[in-house]
Design a protein around this motif. Structure first.
Motif, PDB file in Angstrom:
ATOM      1  N   PHE A  27       0.838  -1.199   0.000  1.00 55.61           N
ATOM      2  CA  PHE A  27       0.000   0.000   0.000  1.00 55.61           C
ATOM      3  C   PHE A  27       0.874   1.251   0.000  1.00 55.61           C
ATOM      4  O   PHE A  27       0.654   2.190  -0.753  1.00 55.61           O
ATOM      5  CB  PHE A  27      -0.908  -0.024   1.236  1.00 55.61           C
ATOM      6  CG  PHE A  27      -1.809   1.167   1.355  1.00 55.61           C
ATOM      7  CD1 PHE A  27      -2.870   1.335   0.485  1.00 55.61           C
ATOM      8  CD2 PHE A  27      -1.586   2.127   2.334  1.00 55.61           C
ATOM      9  CE1 PHE A  27      -3.700   2.426   0.592  1.00 55.61           C
ATOM     10  CE2 PHE A  27      -2.413   3.230   2.441  1.00 55.61           C
ATOM     11  CZ  PHE A  27      -3.472   3.372   1.570  1.00 55.61           C
ATOM     12  N   GLU A  28       1.918   1.232   0.840  1.00 53.12           N
ATOM     13  CA  GLU A  28       2.792   2.392   0.917  1.00 53.12           C
ATOM     14  C   GLU A  28       3.491   2.625  -0.416  1.00 53.12           C
ATOM     15  O   GLU A  28       3.597   3.751  -0.896  1.00 53.12           O
ATOM     16  CB  GLU A  28       3.841   2.206   2.005  1.00 53.12           C
ATOM     17  CG  GLU A  28       4.928   3.278   1.896  1.00 53.12           C
ATOM     18  CD  GLU A  28       5.755   3.443   3.136  1.00 53.12           C
ATOM     19  OE1 GLU A  28       6.125   2.408   3.697  1.00 53.12           O
ATOM     20  OE2 GLU A  28       6.026   4.586   3.521  1.00 53.12           O
ATOM     21  N   ARG A  30       2.519   1.783  -3.396  1.00 52.57           N
ATOM     22  CA  ARG A  30       1.575   2.301  -4.389  1.00 52.57           C
ATOM     23  C   ARG A  30       1.263   3.772  -4.121  1.00 52.57           C
ATOM     24  O   ARG A  30       1.225   4.589  -5.038  1.00 52.57           O
ATOM     25  CB  ARG A  30       0.262   1.498  -4.342  1.00 52.57           C
ATOM     26  CG  ARG A  30       0.341   0.129  -4.935  1.00 52.57           C
ATOM     27  CD  ARG A  30       0.540   0.152  -6.418  1.00 52.57           C
ATOM     28  NE  ARG A  30      -0.612   0.694  -7.133  1.00 52.57           N
ATOM     29  CZ  ARG A  30      -0.763   0.641  -8.444  1.00 52.57           C
ATOM     30  NH1 ARG A  30       0.157   0.062  -9.181  1.00 52.57           N
ATOM     31  NH2 ARG A  30      -1.815   1.156  -9.011  1.00 52.57           N
ATOM     32  N   ILE A  49      -1.501  -6.234  -6.099  1.00 49.66           N
ATOM     33  CA  ILE A  49      -1.882  -6.507  -4.709  1.00 49.66           C
ATOM     34  C   ILE A  49      -1.118  -7.691  -4.119  1.00 49.66           C
ATOM     35  O   ILE A  49      -0.952  -7.801  -2.910  1.00 49.66           O
ATOM     36  CB  ILE A  49      -3.413  -6.712  -4.630  1.00 49.66           C
ATOM     37  CG1 ILE A  49      -3.904  -6.470  -3.207  1.00 49.66           C
ATOM     38  CG2 ILE A  49      -3.829  -8.076  -5.133  1.00 49.66           C
ATOM     39  CD1 ILE A  49      -5.368  -6.146  -3.142  1.00 49.66           C
ATOM     40  N   CYS A 272      -2.034   6.898   6.050  1.00 51.33           N
ATOM     41  CA  CYS A 272      -1.821   7.659   4.814  1.00 51.33           C
ATOM     42  C   CYS A 272      -1.057   8.935   5.098  1.00 51.33           C
ATOM     43  O   CYS A 272      -0.177   9.332   4.341  1.00 51.33           O
ATOM     44  CB  CYS A 272      -3.149   8.010   4.154  1.00 51.33           C
ATOM     45  SG  CYS A 272      -3.967   6.581   3.470  1.00 51.33           S
TER      46      CYS A 272
END
Lengths: 317, 588
Positions: A27-28, A30, A49, A272
């Protein structure tokens, strides 16, 4: 059978937390890619993913190498201590009413104790590697953590005064009328900064500052032991986000949606934000970092504590 | 070109030197580049240098280059005072805006000359290089050890006796014993470097930064003596990127060497071709058409922007700011698209030719360039906010690695590193080449000479380069893209099939390569990183007799110990980042 229930709870937590931390890596990357006008990993599975899974497989098959000049037992133990200490801290975090492993009445102290434990991992890794860059990284970590731990604890005392408890679920419930981020804004900011420093993320990644110390304390680590450090870092980021949610943002509370969803939403927004910090800020110099801690953060935290205490006493009269 | 130089005449200078230094035997030599060239004896050299540095009214304060030539296989151009080896000193006086070349002849059995390190500190590495590659000894040198080649190396590779091709040498193999020996030779022993022990050895740590380290931008090694994280001494060690580019030039035709120049400063692209070709053209007497000049300027400025953008990003990254480099790579990518459309290649186009260019500009080039020029200013404004005005970056860079103008000149700093100290010297303004005198641009200057100013100067240079490129687009002259000269390579072909006198030179020029008349010339450009010069010697052959590449990064690295003293490791990284060097440019 409360023991069995507890065991299941713990197993569930580990089973959720560890893969989540791994997903967080993807996630980071991306999100950083998005911030930096590039793609990030997008090839393995939909939107990349499965990247973390691929990385994990690669890392598992790597030669489990211990340098001949290293102090073997400590070298192996160090990454374990880090990951374990952080994982243990999750035990006291209430993610929803009754969704907590141990709703201890000293929950907050337990969290502070465990994060202090985590620094041993870095210092021991630096020392046991018997590598000059690692030693420098370890030294930086020790100095940084010691300085930032002090006001991390102090910054939380305001919350304790307001809620009158060290139990995290009590603290959440005490925020029913107002989130503590408003009366404790200084405490919130100070704790957030200390939290980033505790998890060694940019701009506080000095112990592993790539451009200065190659990889700092984990220079000699590879394979699964390196992965444990990585896991520890991302678990740390999750932990800090959860703690901020719990202590300042009203924990699981919120209208309409189920409590757990609120908790996850708040935590994710904080994560985030931490990733954005990494994309946006350069790294201060070591002495500037310590100066900032001792000369600005600590007095601020103390001031906040005194102010909160005065207001509280005034109200009680 | 010579007309535009505001230089005092050479005879005046010669008279002045003779007046100051009456008892020396000074012989003059004429060179194609019109730099006053004098021959002196080895005994007279050091006293003469002292006079030039301190006694002259406007002294020669800058040792621009120091190199040697092995003269043993010369065929043409007999000069009476020449011996087996020549040591060449190129001096510059900033106040006079004038150069002076001193040559010292040495015979093979007495390869020894006095060191000038006490007069110009930057002579240190140059003399080590000459010792390493030619085996010429410099007496009283503080630490005369190999610099490019490994310490275990036998022989001196730039001597003509040393083979230049792998086929002329025995088969190479690396036995385990040799490998261990080589490994052992890399161990750092402070005493061998002529260092005096400082303080109690138990209180310090020696840290080997590099040759593989994320922040040394290539393979560069710095030995650090640390007190905690504070640097007590720093000893730079280079040579890990040495490819023998100067030796290769002696086995390549004048034409086929062009692609090698691209890879000297590998971020400079065609900018590297220019000084080499200008030197060749000088010797050949080729005057290139206006259109060629303007296109060359435009391409060079594009590469200046490309190089500076990479510098800008990596500088921010070295300080820990991860994002700017990615944004800048997007801009570079767009610009590389234009370079590719024009030249057909990206980083190393090797697109300039002797007497011209490889091809004319493609259709629609002006639209592409204009679009990019319109797109870029907004991005530059973003970067200002992101990097230059970032208070953390200011804290890390302002006042870090600062030096003043005098120190910079002592150590041979050129380019943005010199201008950051507030010294107004840009070759494009002071000695315009390739038509720079026709462009309207400013020379950005710093005030403090620190890491921050070095970055600020480059950022402003990007803007000025964009101005120059826009002027190129607006005023591109019409005309041929090749000079009409017999040595232009590849030669103009339109008349070859009609006329035997054109066919023969064309055939020779393409098969053998051009034969450049005997002589020598040094041509210099304001490259991305400072002054880049090619000093070529031709012996009337298809290949260069000696090619000397004076690169800006080489002296810049030599200065690191001066800047590093008392810094923290993190400061050193910021300082190194602000120098802007590539190791290929240092080691060649």
């Amino acid at each position: 059978m409360p023991e069995l229930e507890l065991m299941i709870m713990i197993a569930l937590m580990v089973a959720i937390l560890v893969p989540t931390a791994a997903m967080l890596v993807w996630f980071e990357r991306r999100l950083l890619g998005f911030f930096q006008q590039r793609y990030g990993p997008n090839r393995v599975g939909y939107f990349g993913i499965l990247q973390s899974l691929a990385d994990l497989i690669k890392i598992l098959f790597k030669h489990d190498w211990i340098p001949p000049f290293a102090d073997r037992p400590v070298f192996v133990l160090a990454p374990l201590i880090g990951a374990m200490a952080i994982l243990m801290s999750f035990a006291v975090v209430p993610m929803a009413p009754r969704l907590v492993v141990s709703d201890s009445n000293i929950g907050l102290l337990f969290f502070l104790a465990m994060t202090s434990m985590a620094v041993y991992s870095v210092v021991l890794a630096g020392w046991a590697s018997n590598n000059k860059y690692a030693v420098l990284g370890g030294m930086r970590a020790a100095a940084q953590t010691i300085s930032y731990e002090v006001f991390m604890g102090v910054s939380l005392l305001g919350v304790v005064i307001l809620s009158g408890s060290f139990r995290l679920s009590d603290i959440v419930l005490a925020q029913q009328d107002m989130w503590f981020v408003f009366p404790q804004f200084i405490g919130f900011v100070v704790f957030m900064i200390a939290g980033v420093a505790e998890s060694h993320r940019l701009p506080f990644d000095l112990p592993e500052a790539e451009t200065e110390l190659t990889a700092g304390f984990h220079t000699e680590y590879s394979g699964i032991k390196f992965a444990l450090f990585f896991l520890g870092e991302y678990l740390g980021m999750m932990l800090i986000s959860m703690m901020i949610t719990t202590l300042f943002l009203g924990g699981w509370m919120g209208p309409w949606l189920p409590p757990f969803v609120w908790f996850v939403l708040k935590t994710m927004s904080l994560i985030c934000f931490f990733i954005l910090l990494r994309a946006a800020l350069p790294r201060p110099r070591f002495d500037q970092l310590l100066e900032f801690g001792w000369k600005w953060m600590l007095p601020l935290a103390l001031l906040n504590l005194v102010g909160t205490a005065v207001v509280k006493l005034w109200g009680d009269f | 070109m010579a007309e535009t130089m505001a230089q005092p005449s050479n005879p005046d200078l010669l008279a002045e030197i003779k007046a100051c230094f009456a008892d020396a035997v000074i012989n003059e030599e004429q060179t194609a580049d019109e730099i006053l060239t004098i021959w002196v004896t080895a005994q007279d050299l050091k006293p003469l240098c002292k006079v030039l540095r301190s006694k002259l009214s406007q002294p020669f304060d800058f040792l621009f280059d120091l190199t040697a030539i092995d003269e043993t296989t010369r065929q043409h151009k007999v000069i009476p005072h020449r011996r087996d080896f020549t040591v060449v000193y190129l001096l510059r006086s900033y106040a006079r805006n004038q150069d002076l070349r001193i040559k010292v002849a040495l015979s093979a059995d007495a390869k020894e000359v006095a060191s000038v390190t006490s007069i110009w500190p930057n002579a240190n590495w140059y003399e080590r290089e000459v010792w390493d590659l030619f085996g010429i000894k410099f007496t009283d040198h503080p630490c005369l050890r190999r610099i490019m080649m490994p310490t275990t190396w036998q022989g001196h590779p730039l001597c003509k006796t040393h083979p230049a091709r792998a086929t002329e040498m025995g088969e190479y193999s690396l036995s385990d014993d040799t490998r261990d020996l080589e490994q052992e030779a890399l161990k750092f022993n402070p005493a061998e470097w002529g260092l005096k022990p400082q303080g109690n050895p138990e209180e310090f740590m020696w840290l080997n930064l590099g040759p593989n380290h994320p922040s040394v931008h290539g393979v560069f090694r710095i030995m650090l003596q640390l007190d905690g994280e504070e640097i007590v001494q720093a000893i730079p060690d280079i040579g890990y990127h040495h490819r023998g580019a100067e030796k290769m030039a002696e086995r390549q035709s004048w034409h086929s060497y062009i692609p090698y120049t691209d890879r000297i400063d590998y971020l400079g692209g065609v900018m590297n071709n220019l000084p080499y070709l200008m030197a060749v053209e000088k010797m050949a007497g080729i005057v290139v058409p206006e259109r060629v000049k303007v296109i060359r300027v435009m391409m060079c400025e594009m590469f200046r922007i490309l190089s500076h953008l990479l510098f800008y990003g990596t500088f921010a990254q070295d300080i820990g700011s991860l994002s700017p480099i990615f944004y800048m790579f997007v801009d570079r990518e767009k610009l590389f698209g234009i370079v590719e459309a024009i030249t057909g290649a990206r980083m190393h186009p090797a697109w300039f030719r002797i007497g011209g260019l490889a091809a004319d500009l493609p259709k629609g080039w002006d639209k592409m360039v204009t679009e990019w020029l319109d797109y870029m200013p907004a991005r530059m404004a973003d970067y200002d906010q992101m990097v230059m005005q970032n208070s953390l970056i200011k804290k890390r860079a302002v006042g870090i690695g600062a030096y003043d103008t005098a120190t910079a000149i002592d150590w041979g700093v050129t380019g943005p590193g010199l201008r950051a100290t507030g010294f107004d010297w840009d070759l494009r303004k002071k000695r315009p080449y390739s038509g720079y005198e026709n462009f309207d641009f400013e020379v950005p200057l710093g005030t403090r000479g620190d890491s921050y100013d070095r970055c600020a100067v480059r950022v402003e240079e990007i803007r000025q380069s964009m101005r120059i490129i826009r002027q190129c687009v607006q005023n591109m002259p019409e005309g041929p893209y090749k000079a009409d000269h017999v040595l232009t390579t590849p030669p103009p072909k339109d008349r070859t099939m009609q006329d035997i006198d054109t066919l023969i030179p064309h055939f020779l020029g393409v098969s053998w390569g051009p034969v450049i008349p005997a002589g020598e010339a040094m041509m210099e450009v304001e490259a991305t990183k400072g002054s880049n010069a090619y000093y070529l010697t031709s012996d009337a052959s298809t290949m260069s007799y000696r090619t000397r590449i004076r690169t800006p990064s080489f002296p810049h690295l030599q200065m690191i110990p001066v800047m590093a003293k008392g810094q923290m490791i993190a400061d050193l990284i910021a300082t190194i980042g602000s120098i802007d060097f590539v190791m290929a440019d240092v080691d060649r």
